[in-house]
Scaffold this active site. Structure first.
Site, PDB file in Angstrom:
ATOM      1  N   ASN A 182       1.002  -1.245  -0.123  1.00 22.82           N
ATOM      2  CA  ASN A 182      -0.150  -0.131  -0.055  1.00 22.82           C
ATOM      3  C   ASN A 182       1.059   1.242  -0.244  1.00 22.82           C
ATOM      4  O   ASN A 182       2.094   1.860   0.984  1.00 22.82           O
ATOM      5  CB  ASN A 182      -1.073   0.544   1.356  1.00 22.82           C
ATOM      6  CG  ASN A 182      -2.477   1.473   1.475  1.00 22.82           C
ATOM      7  OD1 ASN A 182      -2.767   1.534   0.216  1.00 22.82           O
ATOM      8  ND2 ASN A 182      -2.179   1.677   2.262  1.00 22.82           N
ATOM      9  N   GLU A 183       0.049   1.715  -1.329  1.00 22.98           N
ATOM     10  CA  GLU A 183       0.973   2.945  -0.905  1.00 22.98           C
ATOM     11  C   GLU A 183       2.275   2.800  -0.844  1.00 22.98           C
ATOM     12  O   GLU A 183       3.447   4.098   0.223  1.00 22.98           O
ATOM     13  CB  GLU A 183       0.569   4.114  -0.051  1.00 22.98           C
ATOM     14  CG  GLU A 183      -0.423   4.846  -0.492  1.00 22.98           C
ATOM     15  CD  GLU A 183      -0.431   6.040   0.912  1.00 22.98           C
ATOM     16  OE1 GLU A 183      -0.455   6.030   1.430  1.00 22.98           O
ATOM     17  OE2 GLU A 183      -2.127   6.651   0.476  1.00 22.98           O
ATOM     18  N   GLU A 263      -8.237   5.371  -3.313  1.00 23.19           N
ATOM     19  CA  GLU A 263      -8.783   5.982  -2.132  1.00 23.19           C
ATOM     20  C   GLU A 263      -9.815   7.658  -2.246  1.00 23.19           C
ATOM     21  O   GLU A 263      -8.082   8.705  -2.510  1.00 23.19           O
ATOM     22  CB  GLU A 263      -7.396   6.558  -1.405  1.00 23.19           C
ATOM     23  CG  GLU A 263      -7.251   5.195  -0.445  1.00 23.19           C
ATOM     24  CD  GLU A 263      -6.027   4.917   0.638  1.00 23.19           C
ATOM     25  OE1 GLU A 263      -5.970   5.821   0.735  1.00 23.19           O
ATOM     26  OE2 GLU A 263      -5.620   3.767   0.763  1.00 23.19           O
TER      27      GLU A 263
END
Ligand SMILES: *[C@@H]1O[C@H](CO)[C@@H](O)[C@H](O)[C@H]1NC(C)=O
Ligand SMILES: *[C@@H]1O[C@H](CO)[C@@H](O)[C@H](O)[C@H]1NC(C)=O
Ligand SMILES: *[C@@H]1O[C@H](CO)[C@@H](O)[C@H](O)[C@H]1NC(C)=O
Ligand SMILES: *[C@@H]1O[C@H](CO)[C@@H](O)[C@H](O)[C@H]1NC(C)=O
Ligand SMILES: *[C@@H]1O[C@H](CO)[C@@H](O)[C@H](O)[C@H]1NC(C)=O
Ligand SMILES: *[C@@H]1O[C@H](CO)[C@@H](O)[C@H](O)[C@H]1NC(C)=O
Length: 645
Positions: A182-183, A263
């Site tokens: 994630n990221e 997101e």
């Protein structure tokens, strides 16, 4: 970008000829038409985030139904590794941890699932979902090709992913895509071998068909280190962003294929001591509308935030822990209530697709049970024998929580004062080694508080041989950035008047087990006195009779209390800290309450309770208060007054 929709029209024609015999469930990327294809048809999703670990299982269905009725096609959910593997090789998949049942429920309700499987998730969750036991190797480089880290990841994914494989869309389940890491582009390591390792691992367990993807901030530097060939790049951005510019970043990495904002922020997170974050509905719906007009896929983060029950909140750096509520100003409130933002979003979605007919499940009723008298039961020190059931650990110099295999909560560090200090003498953690807060008592009397980044030194007095105790609290591990190898406890030596303190006895506390086992109630309460010291308080809530439809959800308010932790019937509701704010009530979901007997309330107050000076009560109210102004300044003033004792 609009190709997908022109394709939609031509597909209608084509499918007439193909409708027989193409019953296989497929989900794939159509690079030529810049969209997804589900069962051969052009498809884009409108999705919302819900974290099963932040919602009691009792309420999963209610929340998912509300999401379905908003017109969502899909949900995104994170898998927090540390929620499922509390100790190496020990797994929890039952009750609130039953991810398979959660995904099956989404399937039954008709929601597709985009699974954010980790291993790292961020998510304002303790250590970004990574288990603290990884820190047993102190030099470990998390989220890299560190061999010990990868070994643990391989073991975990070998347990998790086979369960997910059975729930993939092509196997009859709801899971259409799986996020890897994630990221990652926001992390310092930029280790492509790590991403390649994960890609191979996920393919090994999930097969070649499922869409694997990454999510990164919508800036070129993030995408650079966050993605590799074979993982589809998606981006994240919030209201007010220039949508064209943001998707241009995705196009830099993925010249073709569906546009995806993984997101889209409906609100924002909170920190203790800062104002509650609020994002105006108009801003959210306006950018949402733009994203949908682009033909893009979108996931609203969060659609419902939920609660950091127990000790599950994370923290940002410089150290700023997040509160218990993860309300996020999302379209469904922490307690699942329908908001004006919910209905405004639903109106936007309606412009782009048909939404389900029928009533939206109503907001659940809340009840104000009123004030409940509390009584001081025992101080932490008086209860040490039942709290430290695994005994004590001795060491000349202090050990960390991690060295003692204590991953959450509290450890009591004890030594003796080496000589008489009748005049105030400085007790110091010179290298800011307090993780994160230490409640300092001498022979059981609170002297002051040491706090990470905020308070390195306090003055104490005491006589030779007196117990010097530091009740040290982990306030949540850093979940974002390079410092998420966040060791807890006393990381450096303490000095008293310049001399290093030695010969420590450390008591790792298992408070939750003691409360569930009602061990605290066994020993009778000492004569209640007003000497401030971390202590347990008890009370009982009887649900009133003769009122229909009770029990109901409620919120507990801590007027006059300072900082601590609360359990009802052994369920750890989380941390309260009205003295710092902005959150001053905690959400109490109905399923932990019973009508058949009184409900036991246990409060661990770490500083000052109102019982010392005034009305010794907690209050159950029917509305949350998440936005009282930060009380940091106020709190420091009142503490100084208290510490003159
Ligand atoms: C977004 O940015 C582009 C240039 O990158 C500009 O042409 C466009 O006007 C901007 N859109 C808005 C709504 O400001
Ligand atoms: C330290 O203080 C205690 C209690 O006041 C006293 O009994 C003792 O003699 C003192 N010790 C020294 C070395 O002064
Ligand atoms: C400790 O006491 C000394 C002497 O009274 C004073 O100068 C100092 O400011 C105090 N330190 C703290 C942290 O209160
Ligand atoms: C504490 O002090 C001792 C003695 O100076 C030293 O050997 C030890 O490394 C120190 N511990 C830490 C964690 O700094
Ligand atoms: C620690 O304990 C040992 C053994 O009891 C003793 O010899 C030593 O002097 C103590 N150290 C300190 C700094 O009190
Ligand atoms: C509350 O505590 C009492 C006394 O320890 C116990 O008998 C009772 O079962 C507890 N209630 C609940 C709901 O657990």
């Amino acid at each position: 970008m609009r190709l997908c929709f022109s394709a939609l029209i031509s597909m209608v024609v084509i499918t007439h000829g193909q409708s027989l015999g193409t019953s296989a469930r497929t989900f794939e990327i159509d690079y030529d038409h810049n969209c997804y294809r589900k069962d051969g048809q052009p498809f884009r999703y409108i999705s919302g985030s819900i974290h099963y670990a932040r919602i009691p299982r009792f309420y999963w269905k209610d929340r998912l139904l509300k999401m379905k009725m908003a017109g969502l096609d899909a949900i995104y959910t994170y898998v927090p590794w540390n929620f499922h593997e509390p100790k190496p090789g020990i797994y929890e998949f039952s009750g609130d941890h039953d991810i398979v049942s959660f995904l099956q429920l989404a399937n039954e309700i008709g929601l597709l699932v985009i699974l954010r499987a980790g291993p790292y998730i961020c998510g304002e969750w303790d250590m970004g979902g990574l288990p603290a036991w990884l820190l047993a190797k102190e030099s470990i480089v998390l989220r890299s090709s560190d061999t010990d880290y990868l070994h643990a990841v391989d073991n975990w994914m070998g347990v998790l992913l086979p369960k997910i494989q059975l729930l993939l869309y092509q196997n009859g389940g709801p899971v259409i895509a799986v996020q890897v890491e994630n990221e990652y582009g926001s992390y310092f390591a930029c280790d492509y071998n790590y991403l390649r390792h994960l890609l191979k691992l996920f393919r090994h367990h999930l097969g070649d068909e499922v869409v694997l993807f990454t999510t990164d901030g919508s800036g070129l530097p993030y995408v650079k280190c966050g993605t590799i060939q074979g993982l589809y790049t998606t981006v994240d951005f919030g209201p007010g962003t220039n949508v064209t510019d943001a998707f241009f970043v995705q196009r830099h990495s993925e010249p073709k294929g569906p546009l995806i904002n993984s997101e889209f922020y409906t609100g924002w997170l909170d920190h203790w001591g800062e104002r509650h974050s609020v994002v105006a509905t108009e801003r959210v719906v306006s950018t949402l509308n733009e994203i949908l007009a682009h033909g893009a896929n979108v996931n609203m983060y969060m659609f419902i935030g939920g609660t950091n029950f127990g000790y599950w909140n994370g923290a940002n750096t410089p150290y700023e822990p997040q509160p218990t509520s993860y309300d996020y100003d999302a379209p469904l409130s922490e307690a699942g209530d329908l908001t004006e933002k919910y209905f405004a979003i639903r109106e936007v979605i309606k412009k782009y697709k048909k939404i389900p007919e029928g009533p939206v499940p109503p907001t659940t009723p809340k009840y104000a049970y009123g004030e409940i008298s509390m009584e001081k039961a025992k101080t932490v020190i008086e209860a040490l024998d039942v709290l430290a059931r695994y005994g004590a650990i001795k060491s000349v110099y202090p050990l960390t929580f991690d060295q003692m295999k204590q991953y959450f909560g509290f450890v009591l560090y004890r030594t003796t004062i080496p000589k008489n200090y009748t005049e105030p003498a400085p007790l110091s953690s010179l290298y800011d080694g307090i993780r994160d807060r230490a409640y300092v008592t001498v022979n059981g009397v609170l002297q002051g508080i040491l706090e990470r980044n905020k308070m390195h030194t306090i003055n104490i007095t005491g006589t030779e041989g007196a117990h010097l105790d530091l009740l040290v609290e982990s306030m949540g591990r850093v979940n974002f950035g390079r410092f998420n190898n966040d060791f807890k406890g006393l990381l450096t030596n303490l000095t008293l008047n310049g001399d290093i303190l030695a010969n420590w006895t450390m008591y790792p506390l298992d408070i939750d087990s003691a409360i569930i086992g009602e061990l605290l109630s066994k020993a009778s309460a000492l004569k209640t006195d007003n000497i401030p010291s971390p202590a347990f308080y008890k009370g009982s809530l009887a649900i009133p009779e003769g009122i229909p439809d009770l029990p109901q959800d409620t919120f507990i308010k801590f007027t006059g209390w300072t900082k601590g932790q609360i359990w009802i019937n052994g369920f750890n509701l989380g941390r309260y800290w009205p003295a710092r704010g902005p959150q001053v009530t905690l959400y109490v979901p109905v399923h932990i309450l019973t009508t058949s007997q009184v409900n036991n309330i246990t409060v661990l107050e770490l500083e000052h309770s109102p019982c010392e000076t005034g009305k010794c009560v907690v209050e159950f109210v029917d509305k949350p208060i998440l936005n009282e102004n930060p009380g940091y300044v106020k709190e420091e003033l009142s503490f100084n007054k208290g510490s003159v004792l």
